[in-house]
Design a protein around this motif. Structure first.
Motif, PDB file in Angstrom:
ATOM      1  N   ASP A 201      32.140  26.775  47.132  1.00 29.95           N
ATOM      2  CA  ASP A 201      32.107  27.597  45.913  1.00 29.95           C
ATOM      3  C   ASP A 201      31.335  28.892  46.158  1.00 29.95           C
ATOM      4  O   ASP A 201      31.761  29.981  45.741  1.00 29.95           O
ATOM      5  CB  ASP A 201      31.450  26.820  44.763  1.00 29.95           C
ATOM      6  N   LYS A 202      30.188  28.766  46.826  1.00 34.16           N
ATOM      7  CA  LYS A 202      29.359  29.953  47.051  1.00 34.16           C
ATOM      8  C   LYS A 202      30.045  30.936  47.996  1.00 34.16           C
ATOM      9  O   LYS A 202      30.006  32.161  47.789  1.00 34.16           O
ATOM     10  CB  LYS A 202      28.002  29.525  47.621  1.00 34.16           C
TER      11      LYS A 202
ATOM     12  N   SER B 162      35.168  35.172  40.286  1.00 32.30           N
ATOM     13  CA  SER B 162      35.889  33.907  40.431  1.00 32.30           C
ATOM     14  C   SER B 162      35.371  33.105  41.627  1.00 32.30           C
ATOM     15  O   SER B 162      34.941  33.669  42.639  1.00 32.30           O
ATOM     16  CB  SER B 162      37.385  34.193  40.620  1.00 32.30           C
ATOM     17  N   LEU B 163      35.444  31.770  41.500  1.00 33.09           N
ATOM     18  CA  LEU B 163      35.119  30.876  42.610  1.00 33.09           C
ATOM     19  C   LEU B 163      36.382  30.395  43.321  1.00 33.09           C
ATOM     20  O   LEU B 163      36.314  29.546  44.208  1.00 33.09           O
ATOM     21  CB  LEU B 163      34.322  29.663  42.115  1.00 33.09           C
TER      22      LEU B 163
ATOM     23  N   ASP C 202      29.106  37.683  39.075  1.00 30.78           N
ATOM     24  CA  ASP C 202      29.955  37.040  38.062  1.00 30.78           C
ATOM     25  C   ASP C 202      31.421  37.270  38.422  1.00 30.78           C
ATOM     26  O   ASP C 202      32.085  38.152  37.894  1.00 30.78           O
ATOM     27  CB  ASP C 202      29.641  37.637  36.682  1.00 30.78           C
TER      28      ASP C 202
ATOM     29  N   ASP D   9      25.272  36.011  43.748  1.00 32.80           N
ATOM     30  CA  ASP D   9      25.250  35.467  42.383  1.00 32.80           C
ATOM     31  C   ASP D   9      26.133  36.288  41.436  1.00 32.80           C
ATOM     32  O   ASP D   9      25.948  36.252  40.217  1.00 32.80           O
ATOM     33  CB  ASP D   9      23.807  35.437  41.848  1.00 32.80           C
TER      34      ASP D   9
ATOM     35  N   ASN E 286      33.303  31.314  48.396  1.00 35.05           N
ATOM     36  CA  ASN E 286      34.365  31.976  47.628  1.00 35.05           C
ATOM     37  C   ASN E 286      33.794  33.039  46.697  1.00 35.05           C
ATOM     38  O   ASN E 286      34.376  34.122  46.540  1.00 35.05           O
ATOM     39  CB  ASN E 286      35.141  30.947  46.815  1.00 35.05           C
ATOM     40  N   GLN E 287      32.649  32.730  46.083  1.00 37.14           N
ATOM     41  CA  GLN E 287      31.994  33.681  45.182  1.00 37.14           C
ATOM     42  C   GLN E 287      31.627  34.963  45.938  1.00 37.14           C
ATOM     43  O   GLN E 287      31.896  36.079  45.466  1.00 37.14           O
ATOM     44  CB  GLN E 287      30.737  33.034  44.585  1.00 37.14           C
TER      45      GLN E 287
ATOM     46  N   ASN F 265      34.834  36.991  46.917  1.00 35.98           N
ATOM     47  CA  ASN F 265      35.403  37.746  45.787  1.00 35.98           C
ATOM     48  C   ASN F 265      34.492  38.892  45.352  1.00 35.98           C
ATOM     49  O   ASN F 265      34.982  39.954  44.947  1.00 35.98           O
ATOM     50  CB  ASN F 265      35.675  36.788  44.625  1.00 35.98           C
ATOM     51  N   ALA F 266      33.175  38.692  45.474  1.00 32.89           N
ATOM     52  CA  ALA F 266      32.247  39.777  45.148  1.00 32.89           C
ATOM     53  C   ALA F 266      32.392  40.923  46.148  1.00 32.89           C
ATOM     54  O   ALA F 266      32.375  42.104  45.765  1.00 32.89           O
ATOM     55  CB  ALA F 266      30.815  39.251  45.153  1.00 32.89           C
TER      56      ALA F 266
END
Length: 394
Positions: free
Chosen positions: A48-49, A165-166, A163, A161, A51-52, A55-56
């Motif tokens: 999850d992290k 998508s994951l 905001d 961190d 992917n976060q 995307n960031a």
């Protein structure tokens, strides 16, 4: 019947190192992937992290082939950035934490990263040359020591961190694309940027699984720096196999002993000088290191006397003296088992995935017992030197 798009064809059979995280998350979602201090991250949380972060970074305009430079000791944030970057086809440029002003300036201006990530205590080394670094659009700091940072630095949280998508970012990324850009000085006055592809390191992972027999039940003590190819490939293989990584951010002999015992570490990687030191430490005992099943010595030949000491402490330990180089990803040769004691000073036998020969100055193979240059070929050999076709051809 429609034809597959380029993206669909790529996703069908791609080799992207960041997919190791996704696949281990699918198989071992609740298992601990990494421990760093009092923080634990499962494989599901790690994916999850990653992917976060991916995307960031896309949101910040990072594209396939863009570089991010990192100057930091190993930590979770470093690994989140690294794997998130690889997932979108970006290239990690890890820089030695011991470098100062002008040395950093040269590498950054040659690598031309879009983002620079630095641990807080090391930001002053960059500040003194910040005005000469032209390509960096964002300066991010990692809070590792609580040190104050100067103007122009943003906290790494704006990426890890964010905001966003994951979900998995669906982009063309991997295969023969460079995954790492590691600068190595070798025999040259200026360091050269070694480009290692996703496929190079895929094959190196297969070597560590087959030749070193790294498996799911292992716990790797990550003390090898992540600006060194050895630390990178050990980390990759542990994630691939679903093993646990115990991160020792600022290693010293005392916390190495503590982490080894507390987390039942099974794999050690140290230069011979460190292995010689441990048995003489106050409070050292066989009980503290009884979980260690494999000791990988690198950087120089492992003296017979040190190997014999460790065989006395841990009779069943698998000892490996590893020889390789950044350009070979870092495959080469290894001496293990009784060979270390029977043939001290030898670099052992070639790894399965590479062919090794010795050549003379006329580029002819020498006879057994003759002196010459070590030459290697195989699927782990680098793409080439960044911006240096002449040295690559040589």
């Amino acid at each position: 019947m429609r034809e597959l798009s380029d993206l669909e064809t790529h996703l069908l059979r791609r080799a992207n190192l960041s997919d190791y995280v996704k696949r281990s998350a699918q198989i071992y979602p609740g298992d601990v992937a990494m421990v760093c201090g009092d923080r634990e991250v499962t494989f599901a949380e790690l994916n999850d992290k990653v992917n976060q972060v991916a995307n960031a970074l896309l949101q910040l305009g990072v594209k396939r082939g863009d570089r991010i430079s990192v100057i930091s000791h190993p930590c979770l944030e470093y690994i989140f950035i690294w794997f998130g970057l690889m997932k979108i086809g970006g290239v990690l440029n890890p820089i030695n934490v011991m470098l100062k002003g002008g040395e950093i300036e040269y590498i950054l201006n040659h690598a031309e990263p879009k983002i620079l990530v630095v641990e807080d205590a090391l930001t002053p080394n960059v500040d003194e040359v910040k005005g000469q670094i032209k390509s960096v659009q964002k300066f991010l700091s990692i809070d590792l020591t609580g040190s104050a940072v100067g103007e122009g630095w943003e906290d790494i949280g704006v990426v890890i961190d964010a905001d966003v998508s994951l979900e998995e970012p669906l982009v063309i990324a991997g295969d023969n694309d460079p995954a790492t850009l590691i600068y190595t000085s070798g025999t040259e006055a200026r360091p050269k940027g070694v480009m290692g592809s996703h496929l190079n390191m895929y094959m190196t992972t297969m070597h560590l699984v087959s030749d070193l027999e790294i498996g799911k039940k292992e716990a790797l003590l990550l003390v090898a720096p992540l600006y060194h190819v050895a630390g990178i490939v050990l980390c990759l293989t542990s994630i691939y196999m679903g093993a646990k990584i115990v991160i020792d951010t600022f290693p010293d002999p005392v916390n190495i002993m503590e982490f080894t015992s507390k987390h039942e570490v099974t794999i050690w990687t140290f230069p011979p000088a460190m292995l010689a030191l441990f048995p003489s430490l106050p409070g050292f005992s066989k009980e503290i290191v009884k979980s260690v099943k494999m000791i990988i010595a690198f950087g120089s030949a492992l003296p017979k006397a040190i190997a014999e000491v460790w065989k006395g402490i841990l009779p069943d330990v698998k000892m490996i003296n590893y020889y390789g180089q950044t350009e070979s990803g870092p495959l080469g040769t290894c001496s293990s088992g009784e060979d270390i004691i029977a043939h001290p000073g030898s670099i052992g036998k070639p790894h399965r995935l590479v062919e090794v020969k010795i050549f003379d100055d006329e580029e002819k193979e020498v006879d057994t017992g003759e002196v010459g240059e070590i030459v290697m070929r195989g699927p782990t050999i680098m793409i080439g030197y960044f911006k240096d076709e002449e040295r690559t051809a040589e």
